[in-house]
Design a protein around this motif. Structure first.
Motif, mmCIF file in Angstrom:
data_model
loop_
_atom_site.group_PDB
_atom_site.id
_atom_site.type_symbol
_atom_site.label_atom_id
_atom_site.label_comp_id
_atom_site.label_asym_id
_atom_site.label_seq_id
_atom_site.Cartn_x
_atom_site.Cartn_y
_atom_site.Cartn_z
ATOM 1 N N UNK A 14 106.422 67.791 63.481
ATOM 2 C CA UNK A 14 106.119 67.795 62.152
ATOM 3 C C UNK A 14 104.662 67.756 61.819
ATOM 4 N N UNK A 15 104.170 66.920 62.620
ATOM 5 C CA UNK A 15 102.805 66.763 62.350
ATOM 6 C C UNK A 15 101.825 68.155 62.703
ATOM 7 N N UNK A 16 102.168 68.635 63.650
ATOM 8 C CA UNK A 16 101.492 69.753 63.856
ATOM 9 C C UNK A 16 101.850 70.934 63.004
ATOM 10 N N UNK A 17 103.074 71.142 62.088
ATOM 11 C CA UNK A 17 103.322 72.045 61.213
ATOM 12 C C UNK A 17 102.817 71.544 59.871
ATOM 13 N N UNK A 18 102.443 70.447 59.495
ATOM 14 C CA UNK A 18 101.710 69.733 58.608
ATOM 15 C C UNK A 18 100.295 70.151 58.567
ATOM 16 N N UNK A 19 99.699 70.220 59.885
ATOM 17 C CA UNK A 19 98.533 70.612 60.177
ATOM 18 C C UNK A 19 98.286 72.269 59.680
ATOM 19 N N UNK A 20 99.303 72.855 60.128
ATOM 20 C CA UNK A 20 99.259 74.388 59.897
ATOM 21 C C UNK A 20 99.156 74.657 58.257
ATOM 22 N N UNK A 21 100.242 73.963 57.905
ATOM 23 C CA UNK A 21 100.418 74.164 56.306
ATOM 24 C C UNK A 21 99.050 73.644 55.691
#
Length: 183
Positions: A14-21
């Motif tokens: 989740x943190x990784x995808x938030x970083x991508x966003x």
């Protein structure tokens, strides 16, 4: 224990995808800010043109069509809405301005006019700033477009409506070069 490991993995994803966003949002905002820089330089250029035309008008009695072409190109550029229309209009405007400076060679009094020389120098400075702003914008757009087409970033980009941006390019190879202004 397995539950906590699973929870940590899910939280990491989740943190990784938030970083991508957030990275996509930051690049999109940089592209919009870079376009704003181009827009500012174009406005400076457009604001300078009436003064240039007024200065030249008194010297070029027989060159009314050239002055009219510059004014029409400026108006067309200001009315352009899409990036493609803006690029085409600016290309036409650069060409029209080049005609004025080429014709100025035939008018020694105009070439010696300090106002004309100042306007010519200011336009040259604006052209250089515009070229730099265009280069920066295109670099940011390149990074943004590459990011939204890269895996796994593309999953987030498509899900949240990030779309590719257009480059600000001039079609004519001559118009890609800064106009040569000889004194």
């Amino acid at each position: 224990m397995a539950f906590w490991i699973f929870l940590a993995i899910v939280a990491g994803i989740i943190v990784y995808f938030i970083g991508i966003y957030n990275g996509l949002v930051a690049l999109r905002e940089r592209a919009e800010a870079a376009w704003s820089d181009i827009d500012v330089q174009l406005k400076r250029r457009h604001d300078l043109i009436p003064a240039l035309v007024d200065t030249v008008k008194g010297y070029m009695d027989y060159e009314k069509s050239t002055l009219k072409e510059v004014i029409e190109a400026r108006n067309q550029s200001q009315k352009a809405t899409s990036l493609k229309e803006k690029a085409d209009a600016e290309e036409h405007l650069s060409s029209a301005l080049g005609h004025i400076f080429a014709l100025a060679e035939s008018y020694p009094e105009l070439k010696a006019n300090t106002t004309f020389l100042q306007l010519q120098q200011e336009l040259s400075n604006i052209e250089e700033a515009l070229q730099n702003a265009r280069r920066y914008y295109n670099a940011v757009v390149r990074d943004y477009n590459a990011k939204i087409d890269s895996f796994p970033d593309m999953l987030i980009a498509k899900r949240y409506g990030f779309t590719p941006k257009e480059y600000f390019e001039l079609e004519d190879a001559k118009a890609k070069e800064m106009p040569k202004i000889e004194l």
